[in-house]
Design an enzyme around this catalytic site. Sequence first.
Site, PDB file in Angstrom:
ATOM      1  N   GLU A 273       0.949  -1.221  -0.072  1.00  0.00           N
ATOM      2  CA  GLU A 273      -0.097   0.061   0.035  1.00  0.00           C
ATOM      3  C   GLU A 273       0.922   1.233   0.072  1.00  0.00           C
ATOM      4  O   GLU A 273       0.939   2.027   1.099  1.00  0.00           O
ATOM      5  CB  GLU A 273      -1.024  -0.049   1.174  1.00  0.00           C
ATOM      6  CG  GLU A 273      -0.332  -0.394   2.382  1.00  0.00           C
ATOM      7  CD  GLU A 273      -1.419  -0.373   3.574  1.00  0.00           C
ATOM      8  OE1 GLU A 273      -1.310   0.448   4.513  1.00  0.00           O
ATOM      9  OE2 GLU A 273      -2.175  -1.348   3.730  1.00  0.00           O
ATOM     10  N   GLY A 275       1.826   4.952  -0.627  1.00  0.00           N
ATOM     11  CA  GLY A 275       1.136   6.473  -0.898  1.00  0.00           C
ATOM     12  C   GLY A 275       1.996   7.306  -1.087  1.00  0.00           C
ATOM     13  O   GLY A 275       1.963   8.213  -2.237  1.00  0.00           O
ATOM     14  N   ARG A 311       3.968  19.501   7.011  1.00  0.00           N
ATOM     15  CA  ARG A 311       4.986  18.512   7.233  1.00  0.00           C
ATOM     16  C   ARG A 311       6.383  19.161   7.757  1.00  0.00           C
ATOM     17  O   ARG A 311       6.775  18.442   8.871  1.00  0.00           O
ATOM     18  CB  ARG A 311       5.480  17.857   5.988  1.00  0.00           C
ATOM     19  CG  ARG A 311       4.276  17.089   5.437  1.00  0.00           C
ATOM     20  CD  ARG A 311       4.670  15.933   4.308  1.00  0.00           C
ATOM     21  NE  ARG A 311       5.576  15.003   4.887  1.00  0.00           N
ATOM     22  CZ  ARG A 311       6.863  14.776   4.685  1.00  0.00           C
ATOM     23  NH1 ARG A 311       7.767  15.842   4.000  1.00  0.00           N
ATOM     24  NH2 ARG A 311       7.586  13.890   5.261  1.00  0.00           N
ATOM     25  N   TYR A 315       6.519  17.118  11.294  1.00  0.00           N
ATOM     26  CA  TYR A 315       7.697  16.304  11.433  1.00  0.00           C
ATOM     27  C   TYR A 315       9.001  16.569  11.310  1.00  0.00           C
ATOM     28  O   TYR A 315      10.079  15.711  10.993  1.00  0.00           O
ATOM     29  CB  TYR A 315       7.385  15.261  10.197  1.00  0.00           C
ATOM     30  CG  TYR A 315       5.944  14.580  10.367  1.00  0.00           C
ATOM     31  CD1 TYR A 315       5.536  13.917  11.352  1.00  0.00           C
ATOM     32  CD2 TYR A 315       4.978  14.726   9.119  1.00  0.00           C
ATOM     33  CE1 TYR A 315       4.354  13.214  11.411  1.00  0.00           C
ATOM     34  CE2 TYR A 315       3.946  13.956   9.309  1.00  0.00           C
ATOM     35  CZ  TYR A 315       3.325  13.439  10.480  1.00  0.00           C
ATOM     36  OH  TYR A 315       2.104  12.744  10.235  1.00  0.00           O
ATOM     37  N   CYS A 353       0.645  33.389  12.054  1.00  0.00           N
ATOM     38  CA  CYS A 353       1.016  33.778  13.394  1.00  0.00           C
ATOM     39  C   CYS A 353       1.265  32.752  14.342  1.00  0.00           C
ATOM     40  O   CYS A 353       0.902  32.739  15.322  1.00  0.00           O
ATOM     41  CB  CYS A 353      -0.011  34.669  13.729  1.00  0.00           C
ATOM     42  SG  CYS A 353       0.223  35.906  15.168  1.00  0.00           S
TER      43      CYS A 353
END
Length: 426
Positions: A273, A275, A311, A315, A353
């Site tokens: 799978e 992605g 992202r 992360y 902000c």
Amino acid sequence: MKLNGELTDSLNFYMGHEPHDLIAKYGSPLYVYNERIFREKCRDFKHLCKYPKFVVNYAIKANSNLTLLKIAKQEGLRAEVTSIGEIELLLAAEYDACDIFFITNNATTAEMQYAIDKGITFSADSLSQLDRYGRLNFGGKVAARFNPGIGSGHHQGVVTGGEETKFGINESEIPQVKEILAKHNLTLIGINQHIGSYILDIKIFIDSVKRMLNIAANFDTLEFIDLGGGFGIPYHKQEGERPLDIAALGTALCEFMGDFSAKYGKQLTFMVEPGRYIAAESGVLLGNVTAIKYNAAKYIGTDLGFNVLMRPLLYDAYHGIEVYRNTTEETANTAQPPFPIKNEIVHIVGNICESGDYIAKNRNLPIIQEGDVLGVLDVGAYGFSMTSQYNQRLRPAEILIREDGAIQVIRRRDSYADLLRNMRVD
């Protein structure tokens, strides 16, 4: 003029279109996808293995744009989903229920019943979820997600296997799984795993496959084994990072599939799978440089807030950056390459902000000026899908550069009316 556009030039990503022209026509920020690259990545996995019952389920949480879903279907990919909303998109893209695998965690009763009513294979993520599903669908078929005890990923937030994770049933709980199956007369037709995201080292993935096959050997009613995904792409490709060794992965997986099916006594379906691998490299996010500021370091202000790319904040993720200059602007250099392009260390920040609103920190880039356009690379996966209207900012448009070079708007830019659309004032 591309000051450091070697990568997109080598891919012919824009197919003759200029980033400044695209922003002028479709607005900034702007997600740009290349159809040819997206299709190539689909084919990489579709042809990964010659095992007769090998299936690729596109994990659509990476990018669920309806047009891209239709392209994935055209390329022969099935789909893996995590929510009813994702299923509804797939049905709109004319996927059949039998081509959808519903792998969620902490599912509600309503979500389980939806899958039952639609005839969609559901994967239980825990003993309690398996038991509840059995109460809803006595005598039915079900899959289960197992934790192989191995996790992987570039950040703890994307590690989904191992000891510290909310995902999956532990191997030690197999006896309880069998008890629940018998209690509700359920048939376990499949098992699945997912150890994490951004996997470039196939060894750790192969280790998890071995453990999954050991788990599979405990059940004699299986029709399929889903080996998971999380396959990475080289985000540091501008610095020479190597891509995933697709050929080696395919060779190893084919051997496991054939050998295990022979031992199991029937030819099982094996799934993966991907992605991120499918979608990431097909997308670039364009945005305007709006300010230059010095405050102990040099800050390049842009309209690329974390509302349009989460992202890096979420992360600490890395994305390559290209710099594009419109030579018709008054602020542009009059000289043309091949003059020496000077670099400097800068922070690229957005317009939200929040102090954490970074696209890149301490990045060595050509000297940037107001009016330049930045291209943030490899954002096709988990880029738009994580966008928001935080600070009441508008979500950007998405456009697709077709294989013949034509441009199609595949999602319009938000309007200010969209901010009010679902609000109510009594």
